[in-house]
Write a protein that holds these residues in place. Structure first.
Motif, mmCIF file in Angstrom:
data_model
loop_
_atom_site.group_PDB
_atom_site.id
_atom_site.type_symbol
_atom_site.label_atom_id
_atom_site.label_comp_id
_atom_site.label_asym_id
_atom_site.label_seq_id
_atom_site.Cartn_x
_atom_site.Cartn_y
_atom_site.Cartn_z
ATOM 1 N N GLY A 186 34.824 -5.466 34.581
ATOM 2 C CA GLY A 186 34.770 -3.939 34.028
ATOM 3 C C GLY A 186 35.272 -4.140 32.723
ATOM 4 N N ALA A 187 35.575 -3.034 32.029
ATOM 5 C CA ALA A 187 35.876 -2.725 30.571
ATOM 6 C C ALA A 187 37.547 -2.868 30.521
ATOM 7 C CB ALA A 187 35.641 -1.237 30.071
ATOM 8 N N LEU A 188 38.099 -2.635 31.711
ATOM 9 C CA LEU A 188 39.877 -3.066 31.519
ATOM 10 C C LEU A 188 39.996 -4.440 31.490
ATOM 11 C CD1 LEU A 188 40.943 -0.081 33.902
ATOM 12 C CD2 LEU A 188 41.128 -0.176 31.452
ATOM 13 N N GLU A 189 39.136 -5.286 31.911
ATOM 14 C CA GLU A 189 39.480 -6.717 31.908
ATOM 15 C C GLU A 189 39.214 -7.314 30.595
ATOM 16 O OE1 GLU A 189 39.413 -5.037 35.767
ATOM 17 O OE2 GLU A 189 37.631 -5.156 34.756
ATOM 18 N N VAL A 190 38.257 -6.548 29.723
ATOM 19 C CA VAL A 190 37.802 -7.162 28.493
ATOM 20 C C VAL A 190 38.951 -7.482 27.546
ATOM 21 C CG1 VAL A 190 36.363 -6.687 26.412
ATOM 22 C CG2 VAL A 190 35.414 -6.208 28.598
ATOM 23 N N PRO A 191 40.023 -6.765 27.397
ATOM 24 C CA PRO A 191 41.118 -7.059 26.279
ATOM 25 C C PRO A 191 41.869 -8.607 26.867
ATOM 26 C CG PRO A 191 40.973 -4.917 26.869
ATOM 27 C CD PRO A 191 40.234 -5.266 27.832
ATOM 28 N N GLU A 203 38.408 8.503 31.168
ATOM 29 C CA GLU A 203 39.354 8.692 30.328
ATOM 30 C C GLU A 203 40.161 7.475 30.122
ATOM 31 O OE1 GLU A 203 38.422 11.327 31.793
ATOM 32 O OE2 GLU A 203 37.473 12.540 30.273
ATOM 33 N N LEU A 204 40.766 7.253 31.348
ATOM 34 C CA LEU A 204 41.665 6.148 31.393
ATOM 35 C C LEU A 204 41.047 4.668 31.185
ATOM 36 C CD1 LEU A 204 44.448 5.157 32.988
ATOM 37 C CD2 LEU A 204 42.902 4.197 34.616
ATOM 38 N N VAL A 205 39.882 4.432 31.496
ATOM 39 C CA VAL A 205 39.021 3.322 30.954
ATOM 40 C C VAL A 205 38.648 3.268 29.663
ATOM 41 C CG1 VAL A 205 37.044 1.688 31.696
ATOM 42 C CG2 VAL A 205 38.373 2.737 33.499
#
Length: 158
Positions: free
Chosen positions: A55-60, A90-92
């Motif tokens: 997901g988007a949180l793992e991208v960075p 909002e968090l993600v």
């Protein structure tokens, strides 16, 4: 006055892409458009590396590791965060965006952030083509600009 013109020639550039698989239909479509545009701009297929994450949180984190490798001229983040019924959206959206920006600044590497943040699937689908193609153009243009500025800086020091 010196004006640096945009350079959209992707020849000899190495581009890393991280795609979030959550909302995979949208992310996969964006990846196809983005890589097609990179190739159209002259980036060789062997110079494009794609990694996928849940997901988007793992991208960075994966962008950070790609940046640390010093193997890429620019990076691209692809995915979609679609509002649900909770605050999680909002968090993600906020944390993934902040992480992506931080990686670019910490490693002095251009990162085109093409993670869509939309209210619904229809809005995300409507933005696939434009956002994914723009990400490719931004990555190539900013890679060329950064490389030029770093080259000029190095030549000034010699």
């Amino acid at each position: 006055m010196n004006t640096i013109q945009p350079d959209h020639n992707g020849t000899n550039l190495r581009i890393g892409i991280v795609q979030a698989r959550f909302s995979n239909e949208i992310g996969s479509a964006m990846l196809k458009v983005c890589t097609g545009k990179l190739i159209q701009l002259g980036v060789h297929t062997d110079d494009i590396t794609v990694a996928t994450v849940p997901g988007a949180l793992e991208v960075p984190l994966v962008l950070q590791n790609m940046a640390a490798s010093r193997q890429y001229d620019a990076l691209i983040a692809i995915g979609a965060v679609i509002r649900g019924e909770t605050y999680h959206f909002e968090l993600v959206a906020n944390e993934s965006g902040a992480g992506i920006t931080r990686v670019g600044l910490d490693y002095n590497i251009p990162i085109a952030n093409a993670i869509l943040t939309t209210e619904n699937d229809a809005q995300a689908r409507a933005r696939i083509e434009e956002k994914a193609a723009d990400a490719a153009v931004v990555a190539v243009e900013c890679a060329n600009l950064t490389n030029l500025l770093l080259q000029d800086q190095f030549e000034d020091e010699v």
